[in-house]
Design a protein around this motif. Structure first.
Motif, PDB file in Angstrom:
ATOM      1  N   ASN A   1      71.291  17.156  14.342  1.00 47.63           N
ATOM      2  CA  ASN A   1      71.617  17.014  12.510  1.00 47.63           C
ATOM      3  C   ASN A   1      71.937  18.158  12.059  1.00 47.63           C
ATOM      4  O   ASN A   1      70.934  18.585  11.655  1.00 47.63           O
ATOM      5  N   PRO A   2      73.821  19.185  12.388  1.00 48.60           N
ATOM      6  CA  PRO A   2      73.050  20.287  12.092  1.00 48.60           C
ATOM      7  C   PRO A   2      73.799  20.755  10.351  1.00 48.60           C
ATOM      8  O   PRO A   2      73.506  22.060   9.633  1.00 48.60           O
ATOM      9  N   THR A   3      73.567  19.873  10.117  1.00 49.90           N
ATOM     10  CA  THR A   3      73.725  20.417   8.423  1.00 49.90           C
ATOM     11  C   THR A   3      72.491  19.397   7.417  1.00 49.90           C
ATOM     12  O   THR A   3      71.516  19.677   8.478  1.00 49.90           O
ATOM     13  N   ASP A   4      72.479  20.157   6.666  1.00 53.75           N
ATOM     14  CA  ASP A   4      71.109  20.011   5.432  1.00 53.75           C
ATOM     15  C   ASP A   4      70.924  18.753   4.540  1.00 53.75           C
ATOM     16  O   ASP A   4      70.679  18.577   3.440  1.00 53.75           O
ATOM     17  N   TYR A   5      71.619  17.704   5.392  1.00 55.61           N
ATOM     18  CA  TYR A   5      72.085  16.099   4.081  1.00 55.61           C
ATOM     19  C   TYR A   5      71.297  15.628   5.293  1.00 55.61           C
ATOM     20  O   TYR A   5      71.152  15.539   6.193  1.00 55.61           O
TER      21      TYR A   5
ATOM     22  N   GLY B   1      79.663  16.839  16.703  1.00 50.97           N
ATOM     23  CA  GLY B   1      80.181  15.846  17.712  1.00 50.97           C
ATOM     24  C   GLY B   1      79.280  15.057  18.229  1.00 50.97           C
ATOM     25  O   GLY B   1      79.426  13.586  18.860  1.00 50.97           O
ATOM     26  N   GLN B   2      78.518  15.618  19.424  1.00 52.01           N
ATOM     27  CA  GLN B   2      77.661  15.044  20.155  1.00 52.01           C
ATOM     28  C   GLN B   2      77.018  14.143  19.676  1.00 52.01           C
ATOM     29  O   GLN B   2      76.630  12.966  20.096  1.00 52.01           O
ATOM     30  N   LEU B   3      76.219  14.156  18.299  1.00 52.36           N
ATOM     31  CA  LEU B   3      75.278  13.621  17.427  1.00 52.36           C
ATOM     32  C   LEU B   3      76.217  12.448  16.947  1.00 52.36           C
ATOM     33  O   LEU B   3      75.988  11.015  17.402  1.00 52.36           O
ATOM     34  N   LEU B   4      77.457  11.810  16.744  1.00 55.81           N
ATOM     35  CA  LEU B   4      78.757  10.811  16.589  1.00 55.81           C
ATOM     36  C   LEU B   4      78.932   9.875  17.812  1.00 55.81           C
ATOM     37  O   LEU B   4      78.740   9.053  17.742  1.00 55.81           O
ATOM     38  N   GLU B   5      78.982  11.061  18.981  1.00 56.69           N
ATOM     39  CA  GLU B   5      78.984  10.282  20.471  1.00 56.69           C
ATOM     40  C   GLU B   5      78.157   9.376  20.648  1.00 56.69           C
ATOM     41  O   GLU B   5      77.495   8.818  21.774  1.00 56.69           O
ATOM     42  N   ALA B   6      76.610   9.825  20.855  1.00 56.25           N
ATOM     43  CA  ALA B   6      75.457   9.313  20.778  1.00 56.25           C
ATOM     44  C   ALA B   6      74.988   8.253  19.825  1.00 56.25           C
ATOM     45  O   ALA B   6      75.125   6.880  20.414  1.00 56.25           O
TER      46      ALA B   6
ATOM     47  N   ALA C   1      68.537  15.900   7.903  1.00 57.14           N
ATOM     48  CA  ALA C   1      68.961  17.101   8.317  1.00 57.14           C
ATOM     49  C   ALA C   1      67.776  18.048   9.176  1.00 57.14           C
ATOM     50  O   ALA C   1      66.601  18.092   9.468  1.00 57.14           O
ATOM     51  N   ARG C   2      68.951  18.078   9.949  1.00 58.10           N
ATOM     52  CA  ARG C   2      67.717  19.566  10.947  1.00 58.10           C
ATOM     53  C   ARG C   2      66.919  18.747  11.752  1.00 58.10           C
ATOM     54  O   ARG C   2      66.221  19.458  12.724  1.00 58.10           O
ATOM     55  N   ALA C   3      67.499  17.520  12.012  1.00 58.40           N
ATOM     56  CA  ALA C   3      66.299  16.616  13.426  1.00 58.40           C
ATOM     57  C   ALA C   3      67.544  16.366  14.090  1.00 58.40           C
ATOM     58  O   ALA C   3      68.732  15.358  14.309  1.00 58.40           O
ATOM     59  N   ALA C   4      66.993  15.324  14.906  1.00 54.40           N
ATOM     60  CA  ALA C   4      67.427  14.651  16.564  1.00 54.40           C
ATOM     61  C   ALA C   4      67.422  12.877  16.218  1.00 54.40           C
ATOM     62  O   ALA C   4      66.648  12.868  15.561  1.00 54.40           O
ATOM     63  N   VAL C   5      68.605  12.886  16.504  1.00 58.59           N
ATOM     64  CA  VAL C   5      68.895  11.303  16.912  1.00 58.59           C
ATOM     65  C   VAL C   5      67.459  10.307  17.169  1.00 58.59           C
ATOM     66  O   VAL C   5      67.311  11.222  18.474  1.00 58.59           O
ATOM     67  N   ALA C   6      66.800   9.401  16.992  1.00 60.85           N
ATOM     68  CA  ALA C   6      66.239   8.632  17.482  1.00 60.85           C
ATOM     69  C   ALA C   6      67.218   7.950  18.780  1.00 60.85           C
ATOM     70  O   ALA C   6      67.702   6.580  18.385  1.00 60.85           O
ATOM     71  N   ALA C   7      67.309   8.562  19.572  1.00 59.35           N
ATOM     72  CA  ALA C   7      68.065   7.746  20.975  1.00 59.35           C
ATOM     73  C   ALA C   7      66.958   8.256  22.813  1.00 59.35           C
ATOM     74  O   ALA C   7      66.389   9.457  22.010  1.00 59.35           O
TER      75      ALA C   7
END
Length: 716
Positions: free
Chosen positions: A130-134, A96-101, A113-119
């Protein structure tokens, strides 16, 4: 040896690239038509998610909608359950935090997968993860300058990084079409007159054209790169093992991914008879099932022609193949089917093509698709490539397995690491330890005991049997009662004997009365009946006849008295009644001659332990008994007092074996014991005895049963 081809060697024809681009263009064109139509929101977004998943071969897709407070909720989804996102609440919070960002940024992004958003954020600790494996492909959808939706696609991570820009542009194109649809809906909702409604905006078509120009080459490039990766994985998998079954499963599972079919089966051909070895996606299968039997029958027909079979959109078939094909299609429920024979050349040249079957036929591939129209040139070329390399790998595995004693040589080869310099000291130490252990087992003596199970019983005990067929009418003793020799225990009744006794008694009374009358007539001289000499002689004869009849009836009565006496059951010895609850068991019970009714034992006399020796344990006991100069000693414990060990000697060993109803064979043995050691002995108490049979090597003592089993099962 076979050399794995580089990715560039994988057949990637212009037809494959053009077909991929055409497929993407068709999907976007269909969605564009829906975006400018009067379709409802559910139908449009369902088509949007289907286009995203099919166009990118993704795992799942979702549309998230923001309310007036900026809180996101799930509006539409496709196969979201396959991502396992709903199983972890912590992952849901981070997602949810990722989608809001991304919603705040308003810029399409991909997040590995398992990486931070570029922001950019104030502190690294606040970076959404990103908490998923995709690989997540995120594109905001804006209306009137504000982001209100997020289109999210869950893509696998096994694609090359060069394909990610093309993926993102494709998702951004879908987001632009969603913006066109929402704008169209907003115009319709204002309910303007038809003549005042603006015509469909060409922006969607422009966006579609531009997206195709940018995304299609990248997607086609990714398809070529992905196929190269899949081809390398396929080649490594089928050549990783020399076991035919493992090779067949690798060919089925990895070949299905390479060919991009729905199911792939591998069948081995021995003298023209097919045998199903592997089915993609299945660990086990039943060869007796209708699916397996019809497939093997079809492959046998195709193998006879030595030509591949491509069945799509109901082509014309020969009568020999038509029935077999339709039978299999009814069992497998597929619409497109290809049977590819696998050939290998006699010389070590490259494997011959199935289109030129000039080699030895060893196997066949069954390629299935659940929809029609899949057999384009690229599909056929990928299938042929998989068949060529699979034939060589399967042939190598089959040849390797034909080497004599190959499992033994493989086992010996695995032991060569023991002789390496690093392992040699440990190998020597292990060898010395093993030799010491073997020597100890062979030369250290130990007591050799044979185990037997039995019951504690008085030595003098007798069973009381029914003397005749009848019914018990009187029981005069109870369990545990002391009785003397000859004492009546129970009485039987035989109605036939009673009836016969009454008849004989009645006839004797009648005969006596007649005899008395005849004698009285003879003694009375003035009786009118003896007025002549002939009548006197007749009376004399009648008297003699009646006396003989009485004598015969007396003998019958004596026999009947003997039978009545036998109906009274007496104790054969003085002792104690051992039978439990005698009166309830025997009273009014019909019995048969020779049936055991109760048991009497002399509990004050000597006692013995009666044991049963299993037939395979009698040999050591007999050998020890013959070599010993005195009776074999026995140590036993009673189930009623297992903490105390008692001693005895083997008094008698049976010469014959007995068999019970279950088929078990045993030999009976009697153990003599000291009655004074058993103050509270109870008849029938269970006991476990160890018969001492001398001393043997400890290895024989521990493993003699195993050795006997080996001798019986392997050497005989």
């Amino acid at each position: 040896m076979h050399r794995s081809r580089d990715s560039s060697e994988l057949p990637a024809t212009p037809d494959d690239e053009s077909s991929a681009a055409a497929h993407v263009e068709q999907l976007l064109a269909e969605l564009n038509v829906l975006a400018v139509s009067d379709a409802d929101e559910s139908a449009f977004f369902s088509q949007l998610l289907s286009t995203a998943v099919n166009g990118l071969a993704a795992v799942a897709a979702a549309v998230w909608q923001a309310n007036d407070q900026g809180v996101l909720r799930l509006a539409h989804q496709l196969s979201l359950a396959e991502t396992d996102l709903a199983e972890n609440r912590n992952h849901q919070r981070r997602h949810g935090q990722l989608l809001e960002a991304v919603l705040r940024s308003g810029v399409p992004q991909w997040v590995p997968a398992r990486a931070a958003v570029a922001a950019a954020y104030e502190s690294p600790a606040e970076l959404p993860i990103n908490p998923t494996d995709y690989l997540l492909l995120l594109a905001p959808v804006t209306t009137e300058g504000a982001a209100v939706l997020i289109l999210e696609v869950f893509q696998r991570e096994d694609h090359s990084s060069a394909a990610r820009p093309g993926f993102l542009k494709f998702v951004a194109t879908l987001a632009a079409l969603a913006e066109t649809f929402l704008a169209r809906r907003a115009t319709v909702d204002r309910e303007l007159p038809v003549e005042q409604q603006p015509p469909p905006s060409p922006s969607a078509a422009v966006v579609t054209t531009r997206a195709l120009a940018l995304a299609s080459p990248l997607i086609a490039s990714e398809s070529q790169s992905a196929r190269g990766d899949r081809f390398d994985t396929f080649v490594r998998a089928i050549h990783a093992s020399l076991d035919p079954t493992a090779t067949a499963y690798a060919l089925a599972n990895e070949g299905r991914l390479l060919i991009d079919c729905d199911r792939l089966c591998v069948l081995r051909l021995d003298d023209g008879r097919p045998k199903l070895l592997a089915v993609s996606g299945m660990d086990t299968f039943d060869r007796r099932a209708n699916f397996s039997r019809t497939l093997e029958a079809l492959v046998q027909r195709v193998a006879a022609t030595r030509e591949p079979l491509w069945y799509d959109n109901q082509p014309e078939l020969s009568p020999q193949l038509e029935t077999a094909v339709h039978n299999y299609l009814d069992a497998a429920h597929c619409r497109s089917l290809a049977i590819i024979p696998l050939f290998v050349a006699e010389d070590p040249a490259p494997p011959p093509s199935a289109a030129q079957p000039d080699g030895t036929l060893i196997a066949a591939l069954a390629v299935e698709c659940f929809d029609a129209g899949r057999f384009d040139p690229g599909f056929r070329q990928r299938t042929q490539s998989a068949a060529d390399h699979g034939a060589l790998a399967l042939h190598n595995a089959l040849i390797y397995r034909r080497v004599p004693l190959m499992p033994l040589w493989q086992s010996l080869d695995r032991l060569t690491w023991l002789t390496r310099a690093r392992q040699l000291p440990w190998t020597v130490l292990a060898g010395i330890t093993t030799l010491v252990a073997i020597a100890a087992l062979a030369f250290i003596p130990a007591d050799f005991d044979v185990i037997a199970h039995g019951q504690l019983q008085p030595q003098r005990r007798r069973d009381v049997f029914a003397s005749a067929d009848g019914q018990v009418i009187d029981v005069r003793v109870a369990h545990g009662q002391r009785v003397g020799a000859g004492e009546i225990l129970a009485e039987l009744r035989r109605p036939q004997v009673d009836l016969e006794f009454s008849r004989v008694s009645g006839e004797m009374d009648t005969a006596r009365k007649r005899l008395a009358a005849v004698q009285a007539a003879r003694l009375s001289g003035n009786d009118a009946r003896i007025d002549t000499p002939q009548k006197a002689q007749q009376l004399t004869a009648d008297e003699q006849e009646l006396k003989a009849t009485l004598e015969n009836l007396a003998q019958q009565k004596q026999l009947l008295n003997g039978q009545l006496a036998e109906l009274k059951l007496t104790s054969p010895i003085a002792g104690e009644v051992l039978t439990w609850n005698v009166e309830q068991i025997l009273q009014a019970r019909p019995v048969q001659r020779g049936q055991s009714l109760l048991t009497v034992a002399d509990v004050d006399g000597p006692w013995v332990l009666e044991v049963r020796l299993d037939d395979d344990r009698v040999g050591p006991v007999m050998a020890a008994q013959q070599s010993a100069r005195q009776p074999l000693s026995v140590q036993y414990v009673l189930a009623t007092d297992p903490g105390v060990a008692h001693r005895g000697t083997v008094e008698k060993l049976g010469r014959t074996a007995e068999t019970d109803k279950a088929g078990a064979t045993w030999v009976s043995a009697t153990i003599a014991l000291d009655r004074s050691d058993l103050p509270n002995a109870r008849p029938g108490a269970a006991a476990v005895a160890k018969i001492h049979c001398g001393r043997r090597a400890v290895g024989y003592v521990w493993f003699h049963e195993l050795w006997q089993a080996i001798e019986t099962r392997l050497f005989w």
